[in-house]
Every structure is written in structure tokens, then in C-alpha cells.
Write a protein that holds these residues in place. Structure first.
Motif, mmCIF file in Angstrom:
data_model
loop_
_atom_site.group_PDB
_atom_site.id
_atom_site.type_symbol
_atom_site.label_atom_id
_atom_site.label_comp_id
_atom_site.label_asym_id
_atom_site.label_seq_id
_atom_site.Cartn_x
_atom_site.Cartn_y
_atom_site.Cartn_z
ATOM 1 N N GLN A 129 -0.106 5.712 7.121
ATOM 2 C CA GLN A 129 0.781 6.043 6.010
ATOM 3 C C GLN A 129 0.810 4.907 4.983
ATOM 4 N N ARG A 130 0.823 3.679 5.482
ATOM 5 C CA ARG A 130 0.851 2.536 4.585
ATOM 6 C C ARG A 130 -0.434 2.465 3.752
ATOM 7 N N VAL A 131 -1.563 2.639 4.384
ATOM 8 C CA VAL A 131 -2.837 2.589 3.666
ATOM 9 C C VAL A 131 -2.858 3.618 2.543
ATOM 10 N N LEU A 132 -2.479 4.852 2.862
ATOM 11 C CA LEU A 132 -2.481 5.898 1.836
ATOM 12 C C LEU A 132 -1.495 5.564 0.723
ATOM 13 N N GLN A 133 -0.360 5.018 1.090
ATOM 14 C CA GLN A 133 0.653 4.678 0.092
ATOM 15 C C GLN A 133 0.122 3.678 -0.928
ATOM 16 N N VAL A 134 -0.505 2.583 -0.475
ATOM 17 C CA VAL A 134 -0.922 1.536 -1.413
ATOM 18 C C VAL A 134 -2.127 1.965 -2.233
ATOM 19 N N TYR A 135 -3.007 2.762 -1.662
ATOM 20 C CA TYR A 135 -4.173 3.208 -2.420
ATOM 21 C C TYR A 135 -3.834 4.348 -3.381
ATOM 22 N N SER A 136 -2.715 5.015 -3.182
ATOM 23 C CA SER A 136 -2.340 6.157 -4.034
ATOM 24 C C SER A 136 -1.679 5.738 -5.337
ATOM 25 N N LYS A 137 -1.460 4.442 -5.528
ATOM 26 C CA LYS A 137 -0.730 3.997 -6.708
ATOM 27 C C LYS A 137 -1.536 4.154 -7.994
ATOM 28 N N ARG A 138 -2.889 4.160 -7.879
ATOM 29 C CA ARG A 138 -3.735 4.356 -9.050
ATOM 30 C C ARG A 138 -4.868 5.302 -8.702
ATOM 31 N N LYS A 139 -5.336 6.027 -9.700
ATOM 32 C CA LYS A 139 -6.396 7.008 -9.467
ATOM 33 C C LYS A 139 -7.669 6.336 -8.957
ATOM 34 N N GLU A 140 -8.018 5.198 -9.543
ATOM 35 C CA GLU A 140 -9.279 4.568 -9.166
ATOM 36 C C GLU A 140 -9.236 4.017 -7.741
ATOM 37 N N THR A 141 -8.081 3.532 -7.310
ATOM 38 C CA THR A 141 -7.997 3.022 -5.939
ATOM 39 C C THR A 141 -7.936 4.165 -4.935
ATOM 40 N N LEU A 142 -7.285 5.260 -5.290
ATOM 41 C CA LEU A 142 -7.259 6.420 -4.395
ATOM 42 C C LEU A 142 -8.662 6.995 -4.255
ATOM 43 N N SER A 143 -9.396 7.027 -5.371
ATOM 44 C CA SER A 143 -10.779 7.504 -5.309
ATOM 45 C C SER A 143 -11.613 6.595 -4.417
ATOM 46 N N ARG A 144 -11.407 5.275 -4.531
ATOM 47 C CA ARG A 144 -12.150 4.320 -3.701
ATOM 48 C C ARG A 144 -11.881 4.563 -2.218
ATOM 49 N N LEU A 145 -10.652 4.847 -1.885
ATOM 50 C CA LEU A 145 -10.289 5.050 -0.480
ATOM 51 C C LEU A 145 -11.117 6.151 0.157
ATOM 52 N N PHE A 146 -11.413 7.202 -0.608
ATOM 53 C CA PHE A 146 -12.082 8.361 -0.014
ATOM 54 C C PHE A 146 -13.572 8.468 -0.369
ATOM 55 N N THR A 147 -14.067 7.518 -1.162
ATOM 56 C CA THR A 147 -15.480 7.636 -1.561
ATOM 57 C C THR A 147 -16.315 6.392 -1.272
ATOM 58 N N GLU A 148 -15.702 5.265 -0.911
ATOM 59 C CA GLU A 148 -16.450 4.017 -0.754
ATOM 60 C C GLU A 148 -16.164 3.369 0.601
ATOM 61 N N GLU A 149 -17.132 2.598 1.059
ATOM 62 C CA GLU A 149 -16.896 1.787 2.253
ATOM 63 C C GLU A 149 -15.942 0.655 1.904
ATOM 64 N N ILE A 150 -14.963 0.439 2.755
ATOM 65 C CA ILE A 150 -13.965 -0.598 2.514
ATOM 66 C C ILE A 150 -13.898 -1.514 3.724
ATOM 67 N N TYR A 151 -14.090 -2.807 3.492
ATOM 68 C CA TYR A 151 -13.944 -3.803 4.542
ATOM 69 C C TYR A 151 -12.880 -4.786 4.069
ATOM 70 N N LEU A 152 -11.748 -4.755 4.701
ATOM 71 C CA LEU A 152 -10.592 -5.512 4.242
ATOM 72 C C LEU A 152 -10.844 -7.019 4.276
ATOM 73 N N ARG A 153 -10.173 -7.708 3.378
ATOM 74 C CA ARG A 153 -10.256 -9.163 3.279
ATOM 75 C C ARG A 153 -8.886 -9.769 3.545
ATOM 76 N N THR A 154 -8.861 -11.017 4.016
ATOM 77 C CA THR A 154 -7.596 -11.723 4.215
ATOM 78 C C THR A 154 -7.558 -12.962 3.340
ATOM 79 N N GLN A 155 -6.356 -13.321 2.881
ATOM 80 C CA GLN A 155 -6.166 -14.487 2.020
ATOM 81 C C GLN A 155 -4.910 -15.225 2.464
ATOM 82 N N GLN A 156 -5.065 -16.489 2.786
ATOM 83 C CA GLN A 156 -3.911 -17.298 3.162
ATOM 84 C C GLN A 156 -3.062 -17.599 1.941
#
Length: 407
Positions: A129-156
Motif C-alpha cells: 500500500q505504501r509503495v502504491l501511495q508514493v508512486y501515485s503522487k505523479r503520473k510519471e512515477t506511477l507509470s514508472r512503477l508499472f512499466t520499468e524495472e526499479i531497484y531501490l536505493r538507500t541514502q544515509q
């Protein structure tokens, strides 16, 4: 591993939230002007880095999308975890790594489920639910969620480190800003040193970049002295002359500060190639479309990090900065003849510790070799109160290459 840590890891299967409360507060405003514009993608990136520099301390790790960095999935806060899951005891490095890996792995599973079965994945739990929530905030990020490979990054987080860096910067910035102004350059370019090294004069990268400006040896030799006796990269003030000249040259070639600043990381030739390949001088276009392997995360975010550092320093620390024109109370003396370190400490009021403190660019080998002279034209930095005495003493040194009174 302690039982409490195991329990924390197992709790991910029935996750109730870790750092969402930290990610939901409002964004910060980026100062944008004709010199340092913040185009839409750059602005989104900069707002992410403002959070890293201002909000999240080093005890927090931000899990985010590497392409749209402002898409923050979660924040793993070890200080909070140790209070709620570990009786206030700090986690070991290995425990921290395992906790973070489990979080990233679980969110990666959530992304894969959403991409595979769509909204049915929400039945698996709050992380989907959290993943969908944050990616749904913009059209381009929602499109990325369902069309592109995503490998998460971490930042201290770097908020505590940025605060310490600002204290260090306050001593150097009056001199550095003067160097840039004297060349007709915007003085705020000096904030690049936050991005490069957090104003740590001892900074040394794995690939050999050194000093607050993180010059590589070959590039540094174009603008300053780098040899086995002297390494002016290690002097924050001397390296600033080199940084100013390099940035000035970048801007002449690229005709825009966003490109010139990015070139400080990626190289002017690399940015010229990016402009030709993409067919655009707009940094947003280059970040989105330029696919050279060398144009990685650091290059794509370099200008945005600069804007963020500029903003955070302005908002939180600039009013506290030292306003004295000479806060370190120093003077610069240019040698009119070759003089060894041994001669300086023997025939002037300067002590060896003072020479080392004010002249980090003079390397140990120069202190060890009594007869190795510093070259004519080399500039030493001395305490202002000793300046006149040192100048008079230097005039009395007659044999420039052999130290008197010792072999």
C-alpha cells in the motif's frame, strides 16, 4: 544477534510503520534565479537533498527511487528502533545492515508484486500500500512503477554532518568567497564544497580525490602544485583558486551554470557530449535521456545537491557565519626565493606545528628533508600576529637551498 533485533526483523511480516511520519511533511522552497535555475526535475531532486541535509540525521537511512529521488518509500531510523525494539541499546553495524537489507528486500517484493498482479498486491499488506501511495503522487512515477524495472536505493541522512560542516565552512568561506568574487564568479559556487567533502580538509576518496574540493591529481596539477613535497589540494584556500578557475572554464565552454556545475563532477567534455547526444542544453532533458554509463547517480544529482546545500546553508547557518573578513587571523606570504621548511622553523618565529596547521599542503616529506626547498613563488600561510616578523626574518636568509646551522 540479540533477540530484540530478531523480533524487529520478524515484525516486518506484520509491519506497522517505521519512518513514514518523517516523510510526509511539506516540501521546502528552492531559491531559483537566472544564474542557478531550478527546473521541475531539478527542483524535485533538490527538495530530496534538502531533507537529507536538513531533516534526516546519520542515524536514519532513506529508502527511495534512484531515478525519481523524491519518491521516498520509507525511513529506517535506528535511534527510534533502539528505543522501541532494543531497550535503548545501539545496534551493531552488522545488525543495522541486516535490518536495512530486510526492509529494502521487503519493499522490493512489494514493487514486484504490484508490477505482476496490480492492485491485487495490496492484499499482502501495508508495504504494498505504501509503495502504491508514493508512486501515485505523479503520473510519471506511477507509470514508472508499472512499466520499468526499479531497484531501490538507500541514502544515509546528513543533517548532523551538515551542521558540523557549516561550522567548519564558516572559517573558510570569507576567503573562498573573495577568491570567487575576484574572478567575477558567483560566490555561492563555494557551496559545492559541501557536496564534495562537507568541508572536511582531510577528505580522501577511494579513487584518489583529495581535499575539500576533491581534486583528482591530474586535474589538480593544471591549477596548482601537486608533488611529493607539496599537495595544494590539501589547502582549502589554495584549492579554491583551482576550483574557481575550473568552474570558470566550465562555464565558458558550456554557457550555463547548471551544466558547468554538473561538469565539476562529470567533466566538461562529458557534458559537451551529453548536450550533443540529447540535442538539448536543458539539464532536465539530459538527466532524463542521457544514458552514458559514466553519467551515474552522482552526476545526475550533483547540481541538485549544490542547490540544496546552498539553500540549507542560507536558511540555517548563514546568519551565524563569521562576518569578519579575516576570521582565521592569517596572512599570506609569497616566498621570493627557495626556502626549506627547516629554514622557516629555524630562522623565523614560526614553529613546526604552526606551519603544519596553517599549511596542510606542505607534506611530511618536506618536513623530513632539511635541504628540500619550497620553491620561489610558493605562498605560505602564517598567523597574522607573526606576519611582519616572518617577513623580516625571510629577508635575512641568505643561502636559499641549504639550511644553516644543521646538516
Amino acid at each position: 544477534m540479540r533477540f530484540a533485533t530478531v523480533a524487529l526483523l520478524l515484525s516486518l511480516t506484520a509491519w506497522t510503520g517505521s519512518g513514514f511520519s518523517q516523510t510526509e511533511t511539506g516540501t521546502h522552497t528552492i531559491d531559483s534565479d537566472s544564474i542557478f535555475p531550478a527546473t521541475p526535475l531539478v527542483k524535485a531532486q533538490s527538495e530530496f537533498w534538502i531533507k537529507i541535509f536538513r531533516r534526516y540525521k546519520s542515524s536514519s537511512i532513506v529508502i527511495h527511487d534512484p531515478e525519481y529521488v523524491d519518491v521516498i518509500i520509507d525511513v529506517v531510523d535506528y535511534d527510534n528502533f533502539k528505543k522501541t525494539h532494543n531497550n535503548g541499546r545501539a545496534f551493531s553495524r552488522n545488525e543495522k545492515r541486516e535490518i536495512l537489507n530486510r526492509y529494502v528486500e521487503r519493499y522490493q517484493i512489494a514493487i514486484n508484486r504490484l508490477q505482476k498482479i496490480g492492485k491485487k498486491a495490496l492484499e499482502y499488506g501495508p508495504m504494498e500500500q505504501r509503495v502504491l501511495q508514493v508512486y501515485s503522487k505523479r503520473k510519471e512515477t506511477l507509470s514508472r512503477l508499472f512499466t520499468e524495472e526499479i531497484y531501490l536505493r538507500t541514502q544515509q541522512g546528513l543533517a548532523d554532518e551538515f551542521s558540523r560542516a557549516a561550522e567548519r565552512a564558516n572559517s573558510y568561506l570569507p576567503y573562498m568567497e573573495r577568491i570567487f568574487r575576484n574572478r567575477g564568479l558567483p560566490h555561492e559556487l563555494t557551496r559545492i564544497a559541501f557536496v564534495e567533502s562537507m568541508f572536511n580538509r582531510e577528505a580522501l576518496s577511494k579513487v584518489g580525490a583529495s581535499g575539500v574540493w576533491q581534486f583528482m591529481p591530474d586535474t589538480a596539477r593544471i591549477y596548482m602544485t601537486v608533488n611529493s613535497y607539496i599537495d595544494e589540494r590539501r589547502s582549502p584556500l589554495k584549492a579554491s583558486y583551482g576550483a574557481a578557475m575550473l568552474l570558470e572554464q566550465n562555464n565558458k565552454l558550456l554557457k550555463a551554470w547548471p551544466l558547468a556545475i554538473t561538469a565539476y563532477n562529470h567533466g566538461a567534455g562529458g557534458m559537451q557530449k551529453a548536450v550533443r547526444t540529447v540535442g538539448s542544453r536543458d539539464l532536465d532533458d539530459i538527466i532524463r535521456r542521457y544514458e552514458a554509463g559514466s553519467f551515474g547517480f552522482a552526476s545526475r544529482n550533483f547540481y541538485s545537491e549544490f542547490l540544496a546545500a546552498r539553500q540549507v546553508y542560507k536558511d540555517l547557518y548563514q546568519k551565524q557565519a563569521v562576518t569578519h573578513k579575516n576570521p582565521m587571523k592569517i596572512d599570506h606570504i609569497r616566498l621570493d626565493k627557495p626556502v626549506s621548511v627547516h629554514q622557516l622553523v629555524t630562522h623565523t618565529p614560526l614553529k613546526q606545528e604552526q606551519l603544519k596547521e596553517y599549511n596542510q599542503c606542505i607534506l611530511p616529506k618536506a618536513f623530513a628533508n632539511k635541504h628540500q626547498p619550497l620553491p620561489a613563488g610558493f605562498e605560505i600561510i602564517v598567523p597574522q600576529e607573526l606576519s611582519d616578523q616572518v617577513r623580516r626574518s625571510l629577508k635575512q636568509i641568505r643561502n636559499p637551498t641549504v639550511a644553516r646551522g644543521g646538516k
